[in-house]
Scaffold this active site. Structure first.
Site, short mmCIF file in Angstrom:
data_model
loop_
_atom_site.label_atom_id
_atom_site.label_comp_id
_atom_site.label_asym_id
_atom_site.label_seq_id
_atom_site.Cartn_x
_atom_site.Cartn_y
_atom_site.Cartn_z
N ASN A 52 -41.92 53.70 43.18
CA ASN A 52 -43.09 53.16 42.45
C ASN A 52 -44.26 53.06 43.41
O ASN A 52 -44.07 53.08 44.64
CB ASN A 52 -42.77 51.76 41.90
CG ASN A 52 -42.31 50.81 42.99
OD1 ASN A 52 -41.14 50.83 43.41
ND2 ASN A 52 -43.22 50.00 43.49
N HIS A 74 -36.95 45.93 38.73
CA HIS A 74 -35.79 46.50 39.43
C HIS A 74 -35.18 47.66 38.64
O HIS A 74 -34.73 48.65 39.24
CB HIS A 74 -34.75 45.39 39.67
CG HIS A 74 -33.58 45.84 40.51
ND1 HIS A 74 -33.72 46.35 41.79
CD2 HIS A 74 -32.25 45.86 40.25
CE1 HIS A 74 -32.52 46.66 42.28
NE2 HIS A 74 -31.62 46.37 41.36
N MET A 127 -37.30 45.86 50.82
CA MET A 127 -36.72 44.56 51.16
C MET A 127 -35.47 44.71 52.04
O MET A 127 -34.62 43.82 52.04
CB MET A 127 -36.36 43.80 49.88
CG MET A 127 -37.54 43.60 48.94
SD MET A 127 -37.00 42.85 47.38
CE MET A 127 -38.48 43.06 46.37
N SER A 128 -35.37 45.83 52.74
CA SER A 128 -34.12 46.08 53.48
C SER A 128 -34.40 46.91 54.72
O SER A 128 -35.50 46.91 55.25
CB SER A 128 -33.15 46.82 52.56
OG SER A 128 -33.67 48.10 52.23
N HIS A 143 -25.29 48.29 43.77
CA HIS A 143 -24.67 48.32 45.10
C HIS A 143 -23.16 48.13 44.96
O HIS A 143 -22.70 47.08 44.54
CB HIS A 143 -25.24 47.21 45.99
CG HIS A 143 -26.66 47.47 46.41
ND1 HIS A 143 -26.99 48.05 47.61
CD2 HIS A 143 -27.83 47.28 45.77
CE1 HIS A 143 -28.30 48.17 47.69
NE2 HIS A 143 -28.83 47.71 46.59
N SER A 150 -30.44 51.09 47.01
CA SER A 150 -30.37 50.85 45.56
C SER A 150 -30.48 52.15 44.77
O SER A 150 -31.43 52.90 44.95
CB SER A 150 -31.54 49.96 45.12
OG SER A 150 -31.44 48.71 45.69
N HIS A 183 -29.01 42.24 51.51
CA HIS A 183 -30.43 42.05 51.78
C HIS A 183 -30.65 40.64 52.31
O HIS A 183 -29.90 39.72 51.97
CB HIS A 183 -31.23 42.23 50.49
CG HIS A 183 -31.03 43.55 49.84
ND1 HIS A 183 -29.93 43.82 49.06
CD2 HIS A 183 -31.76 44.69 49.86
CE1 HIS A 183 -30.01 45.07 48.63
NE2 HIS A 183 -31.10 45.62 49.09
N ALA A 235 -34.76 52.45 48.65
CA ALA A 235 -35.85 52.60 47.69
C ALA A 235 -37.04 51.84 48.24
O ALA A 235 -36.87 50.83 48.93
CB ALA A 235 -35.42 52.02 46.35
N TYR A 251 -32.74 38.58 51.31
CA TYR A 251 -33.00 37.62 50.23
C TYR A 251 -31.73 37.08 49.57
O TYR A 251 -31.77 36.11 48.82
CB TYR A 251 -33.91 38.23 49.15
CG TYR A 251 -33.38 39.47 48.47
CD1 TYR A 251 -32.33 39.41 47.56
CD2 TYR A 251 -33.94 40.71 48.73
CE1 TYR A 251 -31.85 40.55 46.94
CE2 TYR A 251 -33.47 41.85 48.12
CZ TYR A 251 -32.43 41.77 47.23
OH TYR A 251 -31.95 42.88 46.63
N GLU A 252 -30.57 37.69 49.88
CA GLU A 252 -29.33 37.13 49.33
C GLU A 252 -28.98 35.82 50.03
O GLU A 252 -28.17 35.04 49.52
CB GLU A 252 -28.20 38.16 49.43
CG GLU A 252 -28.43 39.33 48.47
CD GLU A 252 -27.46 40.49 48.65
OE1 GLU A 252 -26.27 40.30 48.37
OE2 GLU A 252 -27.90 41.56 49.10
N1 HPA Z 1 -41.59 46.41 46.78
C1 HPA Z 1 -40.50 45.99 47.45
N2 HPA Z 1 -39.34 46.62 47.40
C2 HPA Z 1 -39.24 47.72 46.66
C3 HPA Z 1 -40.34 48.21 45.92
C4 HPA Z 1 -41.57 47.53 45.99
O1 HPA Z 1 -42.60 47.90 45.37
N3 HPA Z 1 -39.90 49.33 45.28
C5 HPA Z 1 -38.60 49.50 45.61
N4 HPA Z 1 -38.20 48.54 46.43
#
Ligand code: HPA
Length: 277
Positions: free
Chosen positions: A232, A244, A208-209, A58, A27, A80, A110, A82-83
């Site tokens: 983050n 996001h 998440m990937s 994406h 991402s 991902h 990320a 979750y899709e």
């Molecule tokens: N959690 C899950 N996925 C992420 C995060 C997070 O804090 N930051 C970027 N992708």
């Protein structure tokens, strides 16, 4: 076989070109593909069985060409768990890269940091993973032509490739930490309690990937390296909620470091070839 058809299409579209390194861009990290020389881009829609991503940030195309002196095939856009479309398309894409000639896969993503001293903008080389997705992409009948039923995940994240990444970071004055990446299902961000749990479990970053790609790639014998961009602090470790947009902004801000690191890494792969027996 879909992966073979997609590989044939890749080689047909980029006549005379044979990729050695596959790259998956996470991402907000799609910019690396713009650095590829003599680029040929193919939309995933034109590659039989490839995933069509639905998430903002994406692009959904394979960009082929020269980067850091290596023939690369760069997946600009990923899917991902979750899709909710399962892992078939991801398997097709990774296996097609292998059949097209790749021996190495570089994964980027990320991630949220679980270590307060490693804040947004830092890069983390992935040294190992926790698969907490509740699913494994290799579930189902094994495709023996690609790999064994029970592939090893020891050194799933190649130690030699990681050492090369460390060397290149040092040479270029890029601050690189190493750590364990936990794949959490999403799409909701973690709760503060889940973040505390992930820390206890031994994770250094959460996203998440990335883990499904690694598992599929190791199954078919690709060497895997990975680098997460910390966008983050994990929920509850920083000041406020995570969203996001913030993730995309922070990823873009750190992207130039990641791009420099990966170009150096690709250049170094040739040096590394000379070292291997
Ligand atoms: N959690 C899950 N996925 C992420 C995060 C997070 O804090 N930051 C970027 N992708």
């Amino acid at each position: 076989m879909t992966a073979a058809r997609a590989a044939a299409e890749i080689l047909h579209r980029a006549a005379g070109f044979r990729p050695r390194v596959g790259i998956v861009l996470g991402s907000g990290l799609g910019g690396l593909a713009d650095r590829i020389g003599d680029a040929i881009a193919v939309s995933y829609r034109d590659l039989d069985g490839f995933p069509v991503p639905s998430v903002e940030g994406h692009a959904g195309r394979l960009v082929m060409g020269q980067l850091g002196g290596q023939p690369v095939a760069c997946m600009q856009g990923r899917v991902h768990a979750y899709e909710g479309n399962g892992f078939d398309a991801l398997k097709t894409a990774i296996r097609a890269l292998k059949l097209a000639g790749c021996d190495t896969l570089v994964l980027t993503c990320a991630a949220g940091s679980l270590r307060v001293e490693v804040g947004p903008g830092r890069l983390m080389a992935i040294s190992d993973h926790l698969n907490l997705l509740g699913a494994n992409p290799l579930t189902g009948p094994n495709e023996d032509s690609f790999g064994p039923r029970f592939p090893s995940m020891t050194d799933a994240w190649d130690p030699d490739l990681r050492a090369l990444m460390r060397r290149k970071a040092l040479e270029q004055n890029i601050d690189l930490v190493e750590g364990v990446y936990a794949a959490y299902p999403g799409p909701s961000f973690e709760t503060p309690a889940e973040v505390r749990m992930l820390k206890v479990l031994g994770a250094d970053a959460v996203g998440m990937s990335t883990v499904p790609e690694c598992i599929i790639a190791r199954h078919c014998g690709l060497r895997v390296a990975g680098c997460a961009v910390i966008t983050n602090l994990g929920v509850g470790l920083g000041d406020g909620p995570v969203d996001h947009d913030q993730t995309l902004r922070a990823a873009s801000a750190a992207a130039s470091d990641l791009e420099r690191l990966l170009v150096g890494f690709l250049e170094g792969l040739n040096e590394e070839d000379g070292r291997r027996p």
